[in-house]
Structures are given as structure tokens and as C-alpha cells.
Design a protein around this motif. Sequence first.
Motif, short mmCIF file in Angstrom:
data_model
loop_
_atom_site.label_atom_id
_atom_site.label_comp_id
_atom_site.label_asym_id
_atom_site.label_seq_id
_atom_site.Cartn_x
_atom_site.Cartn_y
_atom_site.Cartn_z
N GLY A 279 1.03 -1.47 -0.41
CA GLY A 279 -0.29 0.18 0.21
C GLY A 279 0.84 1.24 -0.04
N GLN B 58 2.71 1.50 -3.36
CA GLN B 58 1.95 2.54 -4.66
C GLN B 58 1.45 3.31 -4.02
OE1 GLN B 58 3.40 0.15 -6.93
NE2 GLN B 58 1.20 -0.33 -7.86
N ALA B 59 1.04 4.34 -2.86
CA ALA B 59 0.29 5.12 -2.85
C ALA B 59 0.83 6.21 -3.60
CB ALA B 59 0.73 6.10 -1.71
N TRP C 128 -1.93 4.65 -7.33
CA TRP C 128 -3.14 4.81 -6.50
C TRP C 128 -3.36 6.18 -6.23
CZ3 TRP C 128 -2.97 -1.29 -3.50
CH2 TRP C 128 -1.84 -1.40 -5.16
N TRP D 91 -3.26 8.75 -2.19
CA TRP D 91 -4.15 8.51 -1.19
C TRP D 91 -5.33 7.97 -0.61
CZ3 TRP D 91 -0.36 6.83 2.57
CH2 TRP D 91 0.38 6.77 1.99
N SER E 55 -6.91 6.58 -2.70
CA SER E 55 -7.87 5.72 -3.36
C SER E 55 -8.52 4.42 -1.85
CB SER E 55 -7.15 4.81 -4.49
OG SER E 55 -7.03 3.18 -4.36
N THR F 297 -5.09 1.34 -1.44
CA THR F 297 -4.27 1.96 -1.15
C THR F 297 -4.59 2.20 0.56
OG1 THR F 297 -3.51 3.78 -2.23
CG2 THR F 297 -2.54 3.87 -0.53
N TRP F 298 -5.13 2.87 1.27
CA TRP F 298 -6.12 2.67 2.77
C TRP F 298 -6.43 0.73 2.90
CZ3 TRP F 298 -4.36 5.53 6.23
CH2 TRP F 298 -3.36 7.01 5.69
N CYS G 48 -4.62 -1.86 1.98
CA CYS G 48 -3.53 -2.64 2.05
C CYS G 48 -2.78 -2.18 3.30
CB CYS G 48 -2.53 -2.54 0.68
SG CYS G 48 -2.99 -3.24 -0.79
N ALA H 120 7.02 7.06 0.99
CA ALA H 120 5.60 6.99 0.72
C ALA H 120 5.32 8.57 1.19
CB ALA H 120 4.76 6.45 0.91
N THR I 30 4.61 11.47 -1.38
CA THR I 30 3.62 12.29 -1.14
C THR I 30 4.01 13.90 -1.94
OG1 THR I 30 1.94 10.53 -1.05
CG2 THR I 30 1.64 12.33 -0.57
#
Length: 523
Positions: free
Chosen positions: A202, A205-206, A209, A211, A213, A216-217, A219, A397, A401
Amino acid sequence: MMFAVAMTFIDQTIVAIAAPDITEELGLTTAGIRWVVNAYLLALAACFALGGRLADIHGHRRVTLIGTLIFVTASVLCGCVPAGEYAQAWMITFRAVQGVGAALLFPAALAVVTAVFPVERRGRALALFFGLSGALTAIGPLLGGVLTAWTWRAIFWVNVPVALVAVVLTVLARIPDTGRRERLDIPGAVLVALGMALSVLGLQQASEWGWASPATWGCVLVGAALLVVFCVYELRVPAQPLIKLRVFRDRAFSADTATVFFAMLAFVPLFFFASVYAQVSLGKSPNEAALYLLWFFLGFVIATQIGGRMLDKRGARPALLLGSAIGAVGFWLWSLKLTDLSFSAQWPYVVLAGAGIGLLLAPASTDSVNRAIDASYGEVTGITQTVRNYAAAVGLAVYGTVLSRVTVDRITGTLESRGVPDAVAAEAAQGIARTVAGHGGGREPLAGEGPVGEALRDSAGAIRMDFAEANQWVFHGMALALVAAFLCALAHPGTRVTAAGPGAPAPGPGGPPPEPPKAPQAP
């Protein structure tokens, strides 16, 4: 053991440099090449705890050899991937197998070093071990650039001669291989592997996908829940759990582990963010960016040796406090110089940041391993390396971001000031952020067609400055992570492990360490 782990550290960073050539020859998708890079790190994070426990059960030397053979076999198969529709699945699969081999190899190799050196000399020995491993991680991009000039497949084949040397030396060293007649906690191994894999997936891929998504959360939260279930289960296992969680009752061990966690929030993500900054803002080539990072490791390697000696003489606490303080100052001053767009203005602070990390890393890692229950060195090494990898995933991650959002905002403003329409400017800025997030993919981030491309080229200088300012936020975050590491180091009680056992007070600056008791003479 240093030859054995050399492959695993080089492979953490070497593939990113060859990514454009791999993508072009094999026809991989953008998501596919990202998975080629991430599959190794994901498998590594998921299997570290299992690898450490297997080393204790089946013998450290044996698991080192098995891990080496798995790793080098997967490397050869990665280098021999055939072009075609199965190329992407092939590469991702065997990169994951490489990660499994490394997860077996590294805890076992570190446990060998820990077991064969007496505790009063262990700090210097493991300082050399960690110093070399850190330097090899930095050499990965440089070596990758040299080998890729011949063929990208060579970045995998180079592991073969290294593995042969490692196997021969391991056999010649006559390392004792005493395993334990204990069962493997399979439910615990499955829980921790799934928990780590999902949560790290998760986080990885944040950036793709988003945050917001649910994937994401989903996973991250399911992975975290599985890790909580794992801890509850391990505390209730009547005998021979995968991890003896009561080791965390040792205040010094908990402080060591927490300090390493926050230090790794800065250390591992630095490879990516500093390299991309050097290429985008300073206009360096990938090889020149690798040389930029070597200044960091100049400070790191020297300070690692000092930290190891401090541990042997005074215990871990002084090195942890001094290292985290120096690292925090180094990263903060480095961040302030990023907008100078000149390496000559930055290098003293690059070296200082490296020295701070180097000073605390080996003492924290060594002190935590010294506190293993029943000398379960592989098990405790698995714990510490799992923490390190989880921290690295969190750092990449979160900082990624922050970097992407600030980059988009600043570049959008720059393009709008050049007369580019709002929507077009935002789309172009997001394209630059995506390119940078994927290590550039071999593409020029300021490329484009038509009026937008012309605006990008005309604004190149301003955009490079925008990216430098965005990176300042990332480096501020790294400095704050080292401040958190300092606070964790304050919680260390200052006790040290001696040949007599843990809990002895660390001597003051003027006093020598206590003499270990002499072993009784055999009749």
C-alpha cells in the motif's frame, strides 16, 4: 559474510539506473518496470523475520549458503529473461525470488558475524560490516551506469562472481553451524509475511493509486491489522514463537529499535530523492548523481567506525545521541542549500548528514542484536531489518507525496505566469511530477510539444528551482526524523551488554569498560 551481503545491497539501487534500457528492450509498461524495482524490496520486507528465525533453527552458515544460492540463481534468470509477452511476469517473479534469497541471506550473515566476535569487539566488527553495506548501496547506481553501457543484463550477471567468492570463503572459514532443534512457527510466519507485504504494498503504490484510493488504505490497514494479530498470537504461543516479543521489555532494545526506525526514515529514501534532485535541479547525469551521493557515504563510512568504537568503550547511548543530533543538523543545513543549485555549496552538509547516520546506525543495530534472548541472533536481526524496511517504505511514500504535491503547485504557478492556461499548466506539472516519481524513466522531464513544450523549455531554470524548493520540504522531513531519533535515544537507559551479560552500566568518559570474566580453564 561481507561478500555475501554485497549483492543484496547493490541490488537495492542498481536496477533503477537500468530501468529505461530494460523497459525499451523488453517492452515493459510503466507499471511493469515499477514492479520490477519494487518486487525485490517487497519480498525482502515480507520475509526478513522468517529468514532470521530459519537461520537460528537450521544454522547461520547453512542458511547463508542457501540464501546466496537462491539469490544468485534468481539473478541469472533475471539476466536471461527472453523478450516477448512473458518478459514482464518473468522479471517481476524472479526479482521477488531475489528478495526472498536476500531475506534469508542477510539475517544469517549478520548473525554469523555477531556469533563469532566476542561482545567487547563486536561494535568495531559490525561497524565495518554496516559501513561496507551502506557504501555498496551508494555504489549500486554508479556500477549500474557502467554495466548498462555494455548491457543491462550485466547488472544481474555481476552477482555470479561475487556469489562464488562468498561461497568459497564461507566454506573455507569453517564457521560453526549449530542449529536448534526447534519447530518453525508457521502461522506466525504467514501472519507477519502477509502483514508486512500488504502494508508495504500500500505504501509503495500510494503514489500511483493515490492516497484517496480505497486500494491504498485497504492494503495499509489490513496489513497493519494482520501485524497486530501477529503480535497477539505470538504472545500467546506457549513455546518457540517466531519472534520472542518479550525482548521489547528490554528498554534499551526498544530504544535502539525506535532510533533505527526514525533514522531509516531519512537514510533509505535519501538514495532516491537526492539522486533525482541532482538530475533534475543540478542537471547531472545518473552517474554524476551517484558520485553526488558518494560524498554522503564519505561521512557515513568514517563515522560508522567511530560509532563502533564508542559502542565498545562507552555503550550505545552516547553514539545514538551524538549521531542523531549531528544528522538532524546536517540534513537541515543541507536542505537550506538545495536552492543554491550548486554542489560546492552543499558538500560539507552532505558529509555531515552522512556522518550523523553513520555514527548511530552500527551502535543501535549492534546493541539491539547483543540483547537477543538465548543468543537468538538471527531472530533479532530479522526484527531489526523488518523495522528498517518498513521505515524505508513509510519514508518513500510520505516524502514522495509531499514532493509531488509541492512540485505540482510550484510548477503550475510558474507556467501560469508564462501565460499557459490553468488546466494545461496543471496537467504539464503533473506530468513532470509523474516522470520524476518514476526515476525519470530515461526521459527529459522538461520535454514536451507545441506551446506547452516551448513554455517548459523557456521556464527550465525556474522549474529546476521549483523542484529544488519542493525537495527542501523532503529534507526538512528527514531532519525532523533525526530529531525524533534523538528523542528515542534519550530513552536508552545507558546500560550495555558485556561478556557477563546485559544490564551493566556504561562507564563514564574517563573509565574503561568493565573487564569480562575469564572463562574457567578446562581440567
